[in-house]
Design a protein around this motif. Structure first.
Motif, mmCIF file in Angstrom:
data_model
loop_
_atom_site.group_PDB
_atom_site.id
_atom_site.type_symbol
_atom_site.label_atom_id
_atom_site.label_comp_id
_atom_site.label_asym_id
_atom_site.label_seq_id
_atom_site.Cartn_x
_atom_site.Cartn_y
_atom_site.Cartn_z
ATOM 1 N N ALA A 34 0.832 -1.202 0.000
ATOM 2 C CA ALA A 34 0.000 0.000 0.000
ATOM 3 C C ALA A 34 0.869 1.256 0.000
ATOM 4 N N MET A 35 1.979 1.223 0.720
ATOM 5 C CA MET A 35 2.897 2.360 0.710
ATOM 6 C C MET A 35 3.521 2.556 -0.670
ATOM 7 N N ILE A 36 3.886 1.455 -1.330
ATOM 8 C CA ILE A 36 4.459 1.562 -2.677
ATOM 9 C C ILE A 36 3.450 2.198 -3.628
ATOM 10 N N ARG A 37 2.211 1.742 -3.577
ATOM 11 C CA ARG A 37 1.176 2.285 -4.467
ATOM 12 C C ARG A 37 0.972 3.781 -4.239
ATOM 13 N N THR A 38 0.764 4.155 -2.986
ATOM 14 C CA THR A 38 0.438 5.554 -2.711
ATOM 15 C C THR A 38 1.636 6.473 -2.948
ATOM 16 N N GLU A 39 2.840 6.018 -2.596
ATOM 17 C CA GLU A 39 4.010 6.872 -2.763
ATOM 18 C C GLU A 39 4.342 7.101 -4.231
ATOM 19 N N THR A 40 4.210 6.078 -5.046
ATOM 20 C CA THR A 40 4.603 6.214 -6.444
ATOM 21 C C THR A 40 3.504 6.776 -7.329
ATOM 22 N N GLN A 41 2.234 6.582 -6.949
ATOM 23 C CA GLN A 41 1.162 6.938 -7.867
ATOM 24 C C GLN A 41 0.218 8.024 -7.356
ATOM 25 N N LEU A 42 0.059 8.155 -6.075
ATOM 26 C CA LEU A 42 -0.859 9.171 -5.567
ATOM 27 C C LEU A 42 -0.149 10.443 -5.133
ATOM 28 N N PHE A 43 1.029 10.300 -4.552
ATOM 29 C CA PHE A 43 1.714 11.452 -3.966
ATOM 30 C C PHE A 43 3.110 11.636 -4.551
ATOM 31 N N ALA A 44 3.205 11.452 -5.864
ATOM 32 C CA ALA A 44 4.506 11.595 -6.516
ATOM 33 C C ALA A 44 5.058 13.015 -6.386
ATOM 34 N N GLU A 45 4.165 13.998 -6.230
ATOM 35 C CA GLU A 45 4.604 15.392 -6.124
ATOM 36 C C GLU A 45 4.765 15.846 -4.673
ATOM 37 N N SER A 46 4.352 15.035 -3.730
ATOM 38 C CA SER A 46 4.456 15.393 -2.306
ATOM 39 C C SER A 46 5.659 14.678 -1.715
ATOM 40 N N ASP A 47 6.705 15.414 -1.425
ATOM 41 C CA ASP A 47 7.992 14.823 -1.068
ATOM 42 C C ASP A 47 8.145 14.704 0.451
ATOM 43 N N VAL A 48 8.093 13.474 0.957
ATOM 44 C CA VAL A 48 8.402 13.208 2.364
ATOM 45 C C VAL A 48 9.532 12.186 2.452
ATOM 46 N N ASN A 49 10.366 12.170 1.416
ATOM 47 C CA ASN A 49 11.397 11.141 1.325
ATOM 48 C C ASN A 49 12.430 11.234 2.440
ATOM 49 N N THR A 50 12.751 12.450 2.866
ATOM 50 C CA THR A 50 13.715 12.592 3.962
ATOM 51 C C THR A 50 13.160 11.965 5.237
ATOM 52 N N LEU A 51 11.888 12.214 5.512
ATOM 53 C CA LEU A 51 11.248 11.598 6.674
ATOM 54 C C LEU A 51 11.276 10.079 6.563
ATOM 55 N N LEU A 52 10.971 9.561 5.366
ATOM 56 C CA LEU A 52 10.979 8.116 5.166
ATOM 57 C C LEU A 52 12.369 7.521 5.353
ATOM 58 N N LEU A 53 13.393 8.236 4.938
ATOM 59 C CA LEU A 53 14.764 7.752 5.117
ATOM 60 C C LEU A 53 15.115 7.628 6.595
ATOM 61 N N VAL A 54 14.743 8.629 7.368
ATOM 62 C CA VAL A 54 15.013 8.592 8.805
ATOM 63 C C VAL A 54 14.244 7.442 9.458
ATOM 64 N N VAL A 55 12.980 7.291 9.078
ATOM 65 C CA VAL A 55 12.164 6.202 9.617
ATOM 66 C C VAL A 55 12.743 4.848 9.217
ATOM 67 N N ALA A 56 13.207 4.738 7.975
ATOM 68 C CA ALA A 56 13.795 3.478 7.507
ATOM 69 C C ALA A 56 15.026 3.113 8.320
ATOM 70 N N LEU A 57 15.888 4.082 8.584
ATOM 71 C CA LEU A 57 17.098 3.827 9.373
ATOM 72 C C LEU A 57 16.735 3.394 10.790
ATOM 73 N N ALA A 58 15.795 4.086 11.398
ATOM 74 C CA ALA A 58 15.381 3.731 12.757
ATOM 75 C C ALA A 58 14.757 2.343 12.795
ATOM 76 N N THR A 59 13.956 2.016 11.785
ATOM 77 C CA THR A 59 13.316 0.695 11.737
ATOM 78 C C THR A 59 14.363 -0.406 11.633
ATOM 79 N N MET A 60 15.361 -0.212 10.781
ATOM 80 C CA MET A 60 16.405 -1.217 10.616
ATOM 81 C C MET A 60 17.191 -1.429 11.906
ATOM 82 N N ILE A 61 17.660 -0.337 12.495
ATOM 83 C CA ILE A 61 18.569 -0.442 13.647
ATOM 84 C C ILE A 61 17.829 -0.920 14.899
#
Length: 520
Positions: free
Chosen positions: A260-287
């Motif tokens: 669902a995240m892949i669908r919405t990020e690539t197709q619904l909100f391609a112009e709404s950039d929250v990628n920096t937030l997602l990167l931080v969340v991704a790092l925290a999730t991994m560690i």
């Protein structure tokens, strides 16, 4: 018959099978035959649909012929067809595993009259979420699989399962309310819940409104995908369920949230950039996830924490937001569905053979069960990212896509991903070494090295030793073979994922759904 008419069968077949198995009551053999046949037919259907959409255009159908935006639109592109096929294969393997368990143990763990119809409804919900062409139908798919999961996670009605089931239900209901609220706001703002139309109209909304809608959906999907800090519920909920239920939950339910995240990020909100937030969340999730795994002494809890940490890789690839990164994310998602399910099935076998899943209690299994040692070792090395397995291929592709961007934050994520991979390998191989390689008469020094784990949750857990039916070993072996096939056939599979990544980011694909529906 036009190809688009195949699409509703993806959901209709499991629902029809569930109805028949419910009527069949306690006729075990009939229920097993119906469930297995249903999933085999769905797998074949998904393969046929993938061949069609990979060679041409996506398949779309408006249920009952209602015009857009009023109709329930079902949509199958390469991504949806691939995930339905992989999910069908995993559901089939886990079903066979549970059949063996049920034949050996009776109805204690998986009551037949309840399990089979509920399991098929769970499958229908998963498939419906993958082929949903509008947000409300995606919500319906989530609710179908969640209602079924409420039943499956509490099978056996033990105190621990009821307790963790209540937590799981409460968290799921909160995320569902958030999701439904976001759908209502989107409909109020845009007058449609069709994803293609939302993508076209979203750019007309003010940026702050787009950001609000974007974050609402991200939080709702983040809970379902177990993204940190919304992952607190998972490590306690999954380990208490029966082995086949835990396996299918770990392999598929969080991936529906990722999808669902892949669908919405690539197709619904391609112009709404929250990628920096997602990167931080991704790092925290991994560690955070992998550190939790290192601190555990019980195999199912170790795997539950690694499940959380490896969702971080998928969020990482999504946040890079390039065609190569999206393709790598899809490949890693497929890899993780297969490998994580396989590991949980192997742990289910360990529990039956040794009477425990605590790495403090289990010893000397290598001599007693060498086949079981291999069934755990191969997917463990794969999940840890050891070359040349698919885990290494997927992670390398993600790191390469991040290096192409080359920002300091990207390099930080690459380092975090490498550390996570090494710690995953450490946690899984420590468990293998203690459970399989350690002998009963090992030195006091070995015991001293793991003494700090004695206070970990479920460190002293002991259960009844049980015989392992051949079908359970065969199902697990089959999944190990599939996990190895992801490496052997990595080239063709990765080419498919690259086409998926490029297609999701092409603006024309957002219009195809409406056009195909009108033509049909």
């Amino acid at each position: 018959m036009t190809p688009s008419l195949l699409v509703p069968l993806v959901v209709g077949l499991p629902l029809f099978g569930a109805a028949i198995t419910l009527v069949a009551g306690r006729r075990r053999k009939l229920q097993v035959s119906i469930s297995v046949t249903t999933l085999i037919l769905t797998l074949a259907l998904a393969i046929v649909m993938f061949l069609i959409v990979d060679a041409g255009t996506p398949l779309a159908v408006s249920v009952a012929g209602w015009p857009l935006p009023f109709g329930i639109v079902l949509y199958v592109d390469r991504l949806a067809a691939l995930l339905v096929a992989v999910s069908s294969l995993v559901l089939l393997a886990v079903l066979l595993f549970s059949v063996g368990q049920g034949a050996a143990d009776g109805d204690d763990e998986t009551p037949v009259s309840i399990f089979h119809p509920t399991y098929l409804i769970l499958a229908a919900g998963i498939f419906d979420a993958f082929i949903a062409g509008d947000l409300f139908n995606l919500y319906v798919g989530f609710e179908m699989l969640l209602v079924a999961s409420y039943v499956l996670i509490t099978l056996g009605s033990t105190e621990s399962r009821i307790r963790t089931g209540v937590v799981y239900i409460v968290v799921s209901l909160v995320s569902s309310v958030l999701f439904l609220s976001a759908v209502a706001v989107i409909y109020g703002a845009l007058g449609t819940v069709n994803m293609a139309q939302i993508a076209e109209r979203m750019v007309d909304l003010p940026e702050n409104v787009q950001l609000l809608l974007h974050l609402l959906l991200l939080v709702a999907f983040g809970v379902k995908a177990a993204v940190f800090p919304l992952s607190f519920w998972l490590p306690d909920s999954y380990p208490t369920a029966p082995a086949p239920v835990t396996a299918v939950f770990a392999g598929l339910l969080t991936k529906v949230g990722v999808y669902a995240m892949i669908r919405t990020e690539t197709q619904l909100f391609a112009e709404s950039d929250v990628n920096t937030l997602l990167l931080v969340v991704a790092l925290a999730t991994m560690i955070v996830g992998v550190l939790g795994a290192v601190a555990q002494a019980e195999l199912k809890r170790i795997l539950s924490f690694t499940l959380v940490s490896h969702v971080g890789y998928m969020v990482f690839g999504l946040a890079i937001a390039t065609p190569a990164a999206i393709g790598a994310t899809v490949y890693y998602t497929v890899h993780h569905i297969v490998v994580q399910t396989t590991l949980f099935l192997a742990v289910g076998l360990i529990e039956r053979r040794a009477g425990s899943t605590s790495i403090l209690k289990v010893k000397g299994l290598f001599r007693a069960a060498p086949v079981l040692a291999a069934l755990y070792l191969i997917p463990a090395l794969n999940l840890g990212g050891l070359p040349p397995f698919s885990g290494f291929i997927g992670k390398f592709a993600l790191f390469d896509a991040a290096a192409q961007i080359g920002t300091p934050l990207m390099y930080t994520l690459i380092v975090g991903g490498i550390v996570t991979s090494l710690l995953t390998l450490y946690a899984l191989m420590r468990a293998w070494n203690l459970s399989f390689w350690r002998e009963e008469d090992d030195s006091v020094e070995t015991e001293a090295r793991i003494q700090h784990l004695e206070n970990a949750p479920a460190a002293d857990e002991v259960s009844e030793r049980r015989v392992i039916p051949r079908i359970m070993t065969a199902a697990t072996t089959g999944m190990v073979v599939v996990s190895v096939a992801l490496t052997v056939f990595a080239g063709p599979l990765y080419e498919i994922c690259e086409r998926i990544g490029s297609g999701l980011l092409e603006p024309v694909s957002l219009v195809q759904l409406i056009q195909v529906e009108e033509d049909s």
